[in-house]
Design a protein around this motif. Structure first.
Motif, PDB file in Angstrom:
ATOM      1  N   HIS A 105     -45.078  49.967 -50.771  1.00 51.87           N
ATOM      2  CA  HIS A 105     -45.352  48.718 -50.616  1.00 51.87           C
ATOM      3  C   HIS A 105     -46.850  48.540 -50.903  1.00 51.87           C
ATOM      4  CE1 HIS A 105     -42.091  48.925 -47.773  1.00 51.87           C
ATOM      5  NE2 HIS A 105     -42.515  49.919 -47.280  1.00 51.87           N
ATOM      6  N   SER A 106     -46.996  47.186 -51.405  1.00 49.64           N
ATOM      7  CA  SER A 106     -48.531  46.697 -51.778  1.00 49.64           C
ATOM      8  C   SER A 106     -49.339  46.925 -50.363  1.00 49.64           C
ATOM      9  CB  SER A 106     -48.432  45.473 -51.974  1.00 49.64           C
ATOM     10  OG  SER A 106     -47.639  45.198 -53.155  1.00 49.64           O
ATOM     11  N   VAL A 141     -57.469  44.801 -54.492  1.00 48.37           N
ATOM     12  CA  VAL A 141     -56.153  43.932 -54.746  1.00 48.37           C
ATOM     13  C   VAL A 141     -56.786  42.763 -55.790  1.00 48.37           C
ATOM     14  CG1 VAL A 141     -55.117  42.182 -53.290  1.00 48.37           C
ATOM     15  CG2 VAL A 141     -55.509  44.486 -52.589  1.00 48.37           C
ATOM     16  N   SER A 142     -57.969  42.336 -55.812  1.00 48.09           N
ATOM     17  CA  SER A 142     -58.530  41.377 -56.554  1.00 48.09           C
ATOM     18  C   SER A 142     -58.258  41.726 -58.033  1.00 48.09           C
ATOM     19  CB  SER A 142     -59.860  41.138 -56.437  1.00 48.09           C
ATOM     20  OG  SER A 142     -60.171  40.511 -55.173  1.00 48.09           O
ATOM     21  N   GLU A 143     -58.298  42.931 -58.477  1.00 51.32           N
ATOM     22  CA  GLU A 143     -58.196  43.557 -59.669  1.00 51.32           C
ATOM     23  C   GLU A 143     -56.453  43.716 -60.107  1.00 51.32           C
ATOM     24  OE1 GLU A 143     -59.316  47.088 -62.622  1.00 51.32           O
ATOM     25  OE2 GLU A 143     -60.094  47.077 -60.624  1.00 51.32           O
ATOM     26  N   TYR A 144     -55.876  44.276 -59.044  1.00 49.73           N
ATOM     27  CA  TYR A 144     -54.422  44.600 -59.437  1.00 49.73           C
ATOM     28  C   TYR A 144     -53.456  43.794 -58.842  1.00 49.73           C
ATOM     29  CZ  TYR A 144     -56.575  48.915 -61.079  1.00 49.73           C
ATOM     30  OH  TYR A 144     -57.477  49.666 -61.664  1.00 49.73           O
ATOM     31  N   GLY A 145     -53.889  42.814 -57.618  1.00 48.78           N
ATOM     32  CA  GLY A 145     -52.966  42.046 -57.070  1.00 48.78           C
ATOM     33  C   GLY A 145     -51.901  42.913 -56.190  1.00 48.78           C
ATOM     34  N   LYS A 146     -50.582  42.259 -56.212  1.00 46.91           N
ATOM     35  CA  LYS A 146     -49.367  42.928 -55.632  1.00 46.91           C
ATOM     36  C   LYS A 146     -49.121  44.453 -55.968  1.00 46.91           C
ATOM     37  CE  LYS A 146     -46.797  39.696 -56.264  1.00 46.91           C
ATOM     38  NZ  LYS A 146     -45.518  38.784 -55.909  1.00 46.91           N
ATOM     39  N   ARG A 147     -49.714  44.815 -57.051  1.00 49.66           N
ATOM     40  CA  ARG A 147     -49.511  46.061 -57.964  1.00 49.66           C
ATOM     41  C   ARG A 147     -50.273  47.142 -57.253  1.00 49.66           C
ATOM     42  NH1 ARG A 147     -51.145  46.961 -62.690  1.00 49.66           N
ATOM     43  NH2 ARG A 147     -52.380  45.131 -62.922  1.00 49.66           N
ATOM     44  N   ALA A 148     -51.521  46.927 -56.408  1.00 52.92           N
ATOM     45  CA  ALA A 148     -52.205  47.822 -55.619  1.00 52.92           C
ATOM     46  C   ALA A 148     -51.582  48.382 -54.429  1.00 52.92           C
ATOM     47  CB  ALA A 148     -53.313  47.097 -55.222  1.00 52.92           C
ATOM     48  N   VAL A 183     -57.975  54.728 -55.534  1.00 49.59           N
ATOM     49  CA  VAL A 183     -57.143  53.501 -55.800  1.00 49.59           C
ATOM     50  C   VAL A 183     -55.802  53.924 -56.414  1.00 49.59           C
ATOM     51  CG1 VAL A 183     -56.466  51.101 -56.918  1.00 49.59           C
ATOM     52  CG2 VAL A 183     -58.800  51.796 -56.186  1.00 49.59           C
ATOM     53  N   GLU A 184     -54.710  53.491 -55.646  1.00 41.61           N
ATOM     54  CA  GLU A 184     -53.308  53.917 -56.390  1.00 41.61           C
ATOM     55  C   GLU A 184     -52.794  52.387 -56.638  1.00 41.61           C
ATOM     56  OE1 GLU A 184     -52.433  57.940 -54.081  1.00 41.61           O
ATOM     57  OE2 GLU A 184     -51.746  56.201 -53.199  1.00 41.61           O
ATOM     58  N   TYR A 185     -51.924  52.372 -57.828  1.00 39.44           N
ATOM     59  CA  TYR A 185     -51.404  50.889 -58.017  1.00 39.44           C
ATOM     60  C   TYR A 185     -50.516  51.287 -59.168  1.00 39.44           C
ATOM     61  CZ  TYR A 185     -54.299  51.705 -62.272  1.00 39.44           C
ATOM     62  OH  TYR A 185     -54.850  52.172 -63.720  1.00 39.44           O
ATOM     63  N   ARG A 186     -49.478  50.264 -59.372  1.00 38.60           N
ATOM     64  CA  ARG A 186     -48.368  50.472 -60.223  1.00 38.60           C
ATOM     65  C   ARG A 186     -48.789  49.573 -61.433  1.00 38.60           C
ATOM     66  NH1 ARG A 186     -44.175  46.948 -62.317  1.00 38.60           N
ATOM     67  NH2 ARG A 186     -45.010  45.169 -60.811  1.00 38.60           N
ATOM     68  N   THR A 187     -48.717  50.350 -62.531  1.00 40.61           N
ATOM     69  CA  THR A 187     -48.960  49.638 -63.914  1.00 40.61           C
ATOM     70  C   THR A 187     -47.975  48.613 -64.349  1.00 40.61           C
ATOM     71  OG1 THR A 187     -47.656  51.385 -65.140  1.00 40.61           O
ATOM     72  CG2 THR A 187     -49.941  51.944 -64.664  1.00 40.61           C
TER      73      THR A 187
END
Length: 242
Positions: A105-106, A141-148, A183-187
């Motif tokens: 989940h984000s 979250v500002s950088e990656y949005g819901k992908r974070a 930070v972990e995020y989806r590309t």
């Protein structure tokens, strides 16, 4: 407490995170949630993820803050900090090697802490810890949005003694903090990536009128800190006025 003090604080933590591409993820857009200041009860809400439609405006304690205070030395109209808005929540499916499906989940936004009710050493250290954690999560979250997927500040203790005190600024408590911001995020192409970001530092200034933050590495040379301590009110960013 004598607030002419520099409190440089940290706490031992274990840095969690993995680098590189881990697995392919399939976004499930129908599970997105668009929330305001509180969690939605909608059945499609993303667990532990919160969005904001807007953030509250900053305000001051009174019309005439003292000239030596944070609000007196800075223009509160220029306050700024990471404040992502809109839908930042989504659920992703992760297929493991054994064929089982996990859900990710984000991370969503993290509210900034309320000003401390008392300005003693313990309260201010806890406040700065919480503020930096929210700052780093909202920045991601500002950088990656819901992908974070995960973000925040892992507090580091590089000294053994988490607090050092110097006689400094009148009424403004200055706190140095050492942390890691993993930070972990989806590309965009559907892979899960972890950026370890092992070490960073910042200096906060806090009083009854506001909080400022200076992104500066200064813990490496103790003699420099004692002789030429940084002034976050003069050189840092005004985050908010109380």
């Amino acid at each position: 407490m004598n607030r002419r003090e520099l409190l440089a604080a940290g706490a031992v933590s274990v840095l969690l995170g993995a680098g590189g591409c881990i697995a392919n993820l399939d976004p499930q857009g129908e599970n997105s949630a668009n929330l305001d200041d509180k969690n939605s009860t909608d059945e499609n809400v993303v667990p532990d993820c919160t969005s904001k439609a807007e953030w509250a405006d900053d305000h001051t304690n009174g019309p005439f803050p003292g000239p030596d205070s944070v609000a007196g030395r800075r223009n509160c109209a220029n306050a700024g900090r990471p404040e992502p808005t809109g839908d930042v929540c989504e659920t992703f499916e992760l297929e493991k090697p054994n064929g089982e499906i996990d859900e990710l989940h984000s991370v969503g936004i993290k509210p900034y802490p309320e000003p401390p009710s008392t300005f003693d050493e313990e309260s201010l250290i806890e406040y700065v810890y919480e503020y930096e954690d929210a700052y780093q999560q909202n920045k991601a979250v500002s950088e990656y949005g819901k992908r974070a997927i995960s973000a925040g500040a892992e507090i580091l203790d590089n000294w053994g003694d988490p607090t050092r005190i110097l006689d400094l600024y009148d009424k403004i408590t200055v706190i140095g903090i050492s942390f890691a911001p993993p930070v972990e995020y989806r590309t965009h192409d559907g892979y899960f990536v972890g950026d370890d970001n092992f070490s960073d530092e910042a200096v906060y200034g806090v009083d009854e009128t506001g909080v400022v933050r200076l992104h500066e590495r200064y813990f490496g040379d103790e003699r420099t800190v004692i002789k030429e301590p940084p002034d976050p009110v003069e050189d840092g960013n005004l985050l908010e006025c109380f």
